[in-house]
Motif scaffolding. Structure first.
Motif, short mmCIF file in Angstrom:
data_model
loop_
_atom_site.label_atom_id
_atom_site.label_comp_id
_atom_site.label_asym_id
_atom_site.label_seq_id
_atom_site.Cartn_x
_atom_site.Cartn_y
_atom_site.Cartn_z
N PHE A 196 0.83 -1.20 0.00
CA PHE A 196 0.00 0.00 0.00
C PHE A 196 0.87 1.26 0.00
CE2 PHE A 196 -4.14 1.64 0.90
CZ PHE A 196 -4.98 0.55 0.90
N ASP A 197 1.84 1.25 0.92
CA ASP A 197 2.71 2.42 1.05
C ASP A 197 3.57 2.61 -0.19
OD1 ASP A 197 1.60 2.82 3.45
OD2 ASP A 197 3.27 2.08 4.65
N LEU A 198 4.09 1.50 -0.72
CA LEU A 198 4.89 1.58 -1.94
C LEU A 198 4.08 2.22 -3.06
CD1 LEU A 198 6.84 -1.76 -2.37
CD2 LEU A 198 7.75 0.53 -1.97
N LYS A 199 2.87 1.73 -3.19
CA LYS A 199 2.06 2.23 -4.29
C LYS A 199 1.62 3.67 -4.04
CE LYS A 199 -0.77 1.02 -7.92
NZ LYS A 199 -1.87 0.34 -8.52
N ASN A 200 1.35 4.00 -2.78
CA ASN A 200 0.97 5.37 -2.50
C ASN A 200 2.12 6.35 -2.75
OD1 ASN A 200 -1.69 5.01 -2.06
ND2 ASN A 200 -1.67 5.51 0.11
N ASP A 224 6.18 12.65 -23.30
CA ASP A 224 7.01 12.19 -22.20
C ASP A 224 6.15 11.64 -21.06
OD1 ASP A 224 9.40 12.66 -23.41
OD2 ASP A 224 9.60 14.71 -22.65
N ALA A 225 5.06 12.32 -20.81
CA ALA A 225 4.18 11.85 -19.75
C ALA A 225 3.65 10.45 -20.06
CB ALA A 225 3.03 12.83 -19.57
N PHE A 226 3.32 10.21 -21.32
CA PHE A 226 2.85 8.86 -21.71
C PHE A 226 3.94 7.83 -21.42
CE2 PHE A 226 -0.19 10.99 -24.75
CZ PHE A 226 -1.33 10.44 -24.21
N LEU A 227 5.16 8.19 -21.76
CA LEU A 227 6.25 7.23 -21.58
C LEU A 227 6.51 6.91 -20.11
CD1 LEU A 227 9.00 8.09 -24.20
CD2 LEU A 227 6.97 6.67 -24.40
N ILE A 228 6.39 7.93 -19.28
CA ILE A 228 6.61 7.71 -17.85
C ILE A 228 5.63 6.66 -17.34
CG2 ILE A 228 6.42 8.78 -15.58
CD1 ILE A 228 7.28 11.42 -17.02
N ALA A 229 4.36 6.85 -17.70
CA ALA A 229 3.35 5.90 -17.24
C ALA A 229 3.60 4.53 -17.85
CB ALA A 229 1.96 6.41 -17.61
N ASN A 230 3.99 4.51 -19.11
CA ASN A 230 4.26 3.24 -19.78
C ASN A 230 5.40 2.47 -19.12
OD1 ASN A 230 3.49 3.27 -23.33
ND2 ASN A 230 2.23 3.70 -21.55
N ILE A 294 -0.13 18.00 -25.73
CA ILE A 294 -1.09 17.19 -24.98
C ILE A 294 -0.85 17.48 -23.51
CG2 ILE A 294 -1.86 14.87 -24.46
CD1 ILE A 294 -1.12 14.16 -27.34
N ALA A 295 -1.68 18.37 -22.99
CA ALA A 295 -1.46 18.84 -21.63
C ALA A 295 -1.85 17.77 -20.62
CB ALA A 295 -2.26 20.11 -21.38
N ILE A 296 -2.89 17.02 -20.96
CA ILE A 296 -3.33 15.96 -20.04
C ILE A 296 -4.08 14.91 -20.87
CG2 ILE A 296 -5.56 16.99 -19.43
CD1 ILE A 296 -3.20 15.06 -17.04
N ASP A 297 -4.26 13.75 -20.27
CA ASP A 297 -5.01 12.71 -20.97
C ASP A 297 -5.96 12.04 -20.01
OD1 ASP A 297 -3.82 10.06 -19.81
OD2 ASP A 297 -2.16 11.44 -20.07
N GLU A 298 -6.87 11.31 -20.57
CA GLU A 298 -7.80 10.52 -19.76
C GLU A 298 -7.76 9.13 -20.37
OE1 GLU A 298 -11.29 8.48 -18.65
OE2 GLU A 298 -11.19 9.33 -20.67
N VAL A 299 -6.67 8.44 -20.21
CA VAL A 299 -6.57 7.08 -20.76
C VAL A 299 -6.00 6.15 -19.70
CG1 VAL A 299 -6.25 7.82 -23.16
CG2 VAL A 299 -4.26 7.44 -21.72
N CYS A 300 -6.28 4.86 -19.88
CA CYS A 300 -5.92 3.89 -18.84
C CYS A 300 -4.43 3.54 -18.88
CB CYS A 300 -6.77 2.65 -18.95
SG CYS A 300 -6.60 1.82 -20.53
N SER A 301 -3.72 3.98 -19.91
CA SER A 301 -2.30 3.69 -19.93
C SER A 301 -1.50 4.87 -19.41
CB SER A 301 -1.84 3.39 -21.36
OG SER A 301 -2.07 4.52 -22.17
N SER A 302 -2.21 5.95 -19.03
CA SER A 302 -1.46 7.10 -18.54
C SER A 302 -2.07 7.72 -17.30
CB SER A 302 -1.30 8.10 -19.66
OG SER A 302 -0.57 9.21 -19.22
N SER A 303 -2.82 8.81 -17.45
CA SER A 303 -3.18 9.55 -16.23
C SER A 303 -4.16 8.80 -15.33
CB SER A 303 -3.69 10.94 -16.57
OG SER A 303 -5.07 10.92 -16.74
N ARG A 304 -4.85 7.80 -15.88
CA ARG A 304 -5.76 7.04 -15.01
C ARG A 304 -5.01 5.97 -14.22
NH1 ARG A 304 -10.08 4.62 -18.53
NH2 ARG A 304 -9.93 3.09 -16.90
N LEU A 305 -3.76 5.77 -14.58
CA LEU A 305 -3.01 4.64 -14.03
C LEU A 305 -2.82 4.70 -12.53
CD1 LEU A 305 -1.27 2.18 -14.97
CD2 LEU A 305 0.65 3.74 -15.06
N LEU A 306 -2.45 5.87 -12.03
CA LEU A 306 -2.06 5.93 -10.62
C LEU A 306 -2.72 7.11 -9.92
CD1 LEU A 306 1.69 5.11 -11.10
CD2 LEU A 306 0.21 3.92 -9.52
#
Ligand code: SF4
Ligand code: SF4
Ligand code: SF4
Ligand code: SF4
Lengths: 433, 322
Positions: A196-200, A224-230, A294-306
């Motif tokens: 939990f703590d690791l993920k938080n 770059d933001a996409f790549l970080i999440a990837n 692309i200032a922000i996204d709403e996709v499951c491979s990026s900003s929705r991830l964490l």
């Protein structure tokens, strides 16, 4: 003879996939100035995606996951390593097309191609696939048939009533029990708390980046933001968090110094729909190479991830596991849910928070859910007065030329709009004076 | 100023509440010994069956005052009902339903049961929300009865006649305030069945049964009794007058449900309602655990006289989940 031929073909696909990854990375780094120092870690990691160095066995069990919906806290707590195996590779997509129906979405085909070409049977102890869309459901069975240890994680198609909630909580509980059996490790409240703590901590850094992306003028490109999440898909959670922390510190400093990658006149976009997964950065790159951001996204491979964060009330597995389950269900905006009003709310809020000028909606051909929800989101945005560009595409580079014309036209129209509204503002100011 | 706000927003509401409740508990139960008298019509279970409580429960007086013949409604005695409600409100407005979350000794006792259960590592029980929703209406029925029965004592009911005085203070007869709280004075005398008349026997028997359920229920279901409490129903009627408010900015809510999980009263709307600003529901005890559990900056807020005194912050969330 036949065996040799197959090996040859496999080797060819592998080489092509590596080539593709290299080319995309080159575009990402060379076509843009001022790439942050801290991004190097992520570029490097992705250049070796799914390779032996990235996925060592060193004693730990590897659990493959195929969706944001899989609670990886549980996998960590069971002492295994979660790896999200969603692939964005065109050569693998092609390989999958050999034996999957023609109308299957690229991502599913690429995953299947990957698992066909790379013999991962020994590598992965389990592949966890939630019952989100029909294609994923059947994929589970096909993978089983191919000799993989595929696990179907039962998800409800609603998230707004307590029946679905309990159903999902129970399926997560069962998943935890099965994980314990598979790994031979017990999930205890202590090990779960640690996970939990690791993920938080990962979420904390992720949200820091989220806030940095609100800055206008921007300090980081969407690509770059996409790549970080990837990179999170395959990386060790601790090293990933540490790398992102470094990058965030760097970006924060840059903000103080007044540095930016795009001035305030650059149109800011929100990206939504089917998930861009490295190396399929086709549309994001088209947008940013044509002068958009692309200032922000709403996709499951990026900003929705964490983004979403669970919290539990009592320290005991009986409360912690359902808390995790809730966090993966209730705020999820995947189109596999009915109703899915939350997706509109979320997009709308992001538009306001990030000063968005337009929306880019990508749907993989064959991904029915995103294709169909396009209409609803489009109508909603029309009412809100935000222009949207709908792009149906797949992993193949063939349509790049035609798409780039459309993207450029869209960006131009928004630039014009921005200019005229800025001019109006000026006039208003003068009038007041 | 900024530092203080930050400190408050990062604070653990659980700890703060724990200590506040202990102090309040002692004042209510033993306040009289220290000559503390907060008031007579308190919106909380400051039970006069205690030796020297630090105030008096509003419900007892209410039941007495409604033992009133209809022709006396417009009289000095009728007026007393109104003034007592005004006194009730004078106290109520300050804390609103936080009287339940922070002061009521019966509420606090239940929270202590929960603490014991958690220490023992015993899990709570789940229940079906739909069924429970129906059960929760009981509090309004109890509220109606605790007014109607006293009226039936003072006025003749067609076909039945007047109820005997054994029916007096009917809710007190079944209230755990009467049976449980005196234990803290070493007084177990309320835990008996009174055989002096049939009515009394039934009432005291019911009182014992409720006490049993109070203990057993509180152990497995947080704040079990509070779901059926007529005081909470009465308070709810006046929630609009409260100066202390729990408000929500729906546009910031992701419906993550963290607040719903934290809520001891299982109030679903706290997460799912993104339309209403005033989010206090009839079961809410304004404990503000939900605010502490919310990760979205400024999504849930505690306001006093429209000034925010505590709100959900990302930083506070991280501090508390560490
Ligand atoms: S609901 Fe009733 S018993 Fe519970 S805290 Fe409030 S007044 Fe006390
Ligand atoms: S028995 Fe209950 S309702 Fe009656 S005075 Fe005591 S606390 Fe109040
Ligand atoms: S915790 Fe906050 S964001 Fe989550 S559902 Fe509750 S109010 Fe909404
Ligand atoms: S809604 Fe919030 S303040 Fe009200 S009882 Fe639930 S957690 Fe406490």
């Amino acid at each position: 003879m036949e065996k040799e031929r197959i090996e040859k073909v496999k080797k060819h696909i592998r080489t092509e996939a590596a080539l593709e990854a290299g080319q995309v990375l080159k575009k990402i780094t060379d076509n843009f100035p001022d790439n942050p120092e801290g991004m190097k870690y992520f570029y490097d990691l992705l250049s070796r995606q799914f390779s032996e160095e990235i996925l060592p066995k060193n004693g730990k069990k590897l659990i493959g996951t195929m969706c944001v919906q899989v609670p990886d806290e549980l996998i960590l707590a069971a002492g295994a390593k979660p790896v999200r195996v969603c692939s964005g590779s065109f050569p693998y997509d092609n390989a999958g097309a050999e034996f999957m129906p023609a109308k299957t979405c690229s991502m599913i085909k690429a995953i299947m191609g990957l698992f066909q070409v790379e013999d991962f049977r020994e590598k992965f102890d389990m592949l966890v696939i939630p019952t989100t869309c029909d294609q994923k459901k059947k994929t589970t069975e096909i993978l089983k048939d191919m000799g993989y240890e595929a696990y179907s994680l039962a998800m409800p198609s609603r998230k707004d009533d307590d029946n679905s909630r309990y159903y999902w909580q129970n399926s997560v509980k069962e998943f935890a029990a099965d994980l314990m059996k598979k790994t031979g490790n017990k999930i205890t409240k202590e090990s779960l708390k640690k996970a939990f703590d690791l993920k938080n901590e990962a979420r904390y850094e992720f949200r820091r980046l989220f806030k940095l992306r609100m800055k206008n003028p921007a300090v980081i490109y969407g690509k770059d933001a996409f790549l970080i999440a990837n990179a999170y898909f395959t990386d060790d959670i601790e090293s990933w968090t540490a790398a992102l922390k470094k990058l965030n510190d760097e970006l924060e400093k840059k903000v103080e110094e007044g540095f930016s990658v795009a001035n305030a006149k650059v149109p800011r976009f929100l990206f939504t729909g089917s998930p861009p997964i490295f190396p399929n950065m086709k549309i994001p790159l088209l947008v940013e190479e044509a002068g958009g951001l692309i200032a922000i996204d709403e996709v499951c491979s990026s900003s929705r991830l964490l983004y979403d964060m669970p919290s539990y009330d009592e320290q005991g597995l009986y409360d912690m596991i359902p808390a995790i389950a809730d966090c993966y269900l209730k705020p999820c905006t995947c189109p596999c849910f009915v109703p899915n009003e939350e997706r509109k709310d979320k997009i709308s809020n992001l538009i306001d928070m990030f000063n968005i000028d337009g929306v880019i909606y990508q749907a993989f051909s064959g991904c029915q859910l995103y294709e169909m929800e396009q209409k609803l989101i489009g109508n909603f945005l029309m009412k809100k007065g935000v222009p949207m560009l709908y792009i149906e595409s797949d992993y193949s580079p063939e349509d790049t030329g035609q798409l780039s014309t459309r993207v450029e036209a869209f960006i131009e129209s928004i630039k014009m709009k921005k200019k005229s509204s800025a001019a109006k503002k000026e006039e208003n100011k003068k009038d007041k004076k | 100023m900024n530092k203080i706000t930050k400190f408050v927003n990062n604070a653990s509401i659980k700890r703060f509440r724990f200590w506040f409740q202990i102090v309040a508990f002692f004042i209510i139960i033993y306040g009289g010994y220290a000559a503390i008298e907060i008031g007579e019509n308190l919106p909380t279970f400051a039970c006069p069956y205690l030796d020297k409580p630090g105030g008096t429960c509003f419900l007892m007086g209410l039941q007495h005052r409604f033992t009133l013949p209809f022709d006396q409604f417009i009289s000095f005695r009728g007026l007393a009902i109104i003034t007592s409600i005004l006194f009730f409100l004078a106290g109520f407005v300050f804390l609103n339903k936080a009287w339940c979350g922070y002061v009521c000794p019966i509420g606090t006792l239940q929270d202590w049961f929960t603490k014991i259960r958690q220490k023992l590592g015993i899990r709570y029980s789940n229940y079906s929300e739909k069924k429970f929703k129906k059960l929760k209406k009981i509090k309004y029925i109890l509220l109606a009865l605790l007014i109607l029965i006293p009226l039936g004592i003072a006025n003749s009911i067609p076909g039945v006649g007047k109820l005997s005085h054994d029916w007096g203070v009917p809710f007190c007869m079944v209230c755990p305030g009467r049976t449980v709280l005196p234990i803290f004075n070493g007084d177990f005398s309320q835990l008996t069945i009174d055989f002096s008349s049939k009515t009394k026997m039934v009432f005291t028997f019911l009182g014992m049964a409720v006490t049993g359920m109070f203990f057993a229920g509180a152990f497995y279901k947080k704040r079990f009794f509070c779901f059926f409490c007529p005081m909470s129903a009465f308070q709810f009627i006046f929630k609009k007058l409260g100066l202390l408010r729990l408000v929500k900015d729906g546009s910031k809510c992701t419906k993550c449900g963290d607040c719903y999980r934290a809520c001891d009263m299982g109030i679903r709307e706290i997460a799912d309602d993104v339309e209403n600003k005033d989010i206090v529901k009839d079961d809410c005890m304004m404990c503000f655990k939900c605010v502490a559990a919310c990760p979205e900056e400024g999504c849930l807020k505690v306001n006093f006289l429209s000034k925010t005194i505590y709100k959900a912050t990302e930083e506070g969330f991280y501090k508390r989940t560490k």
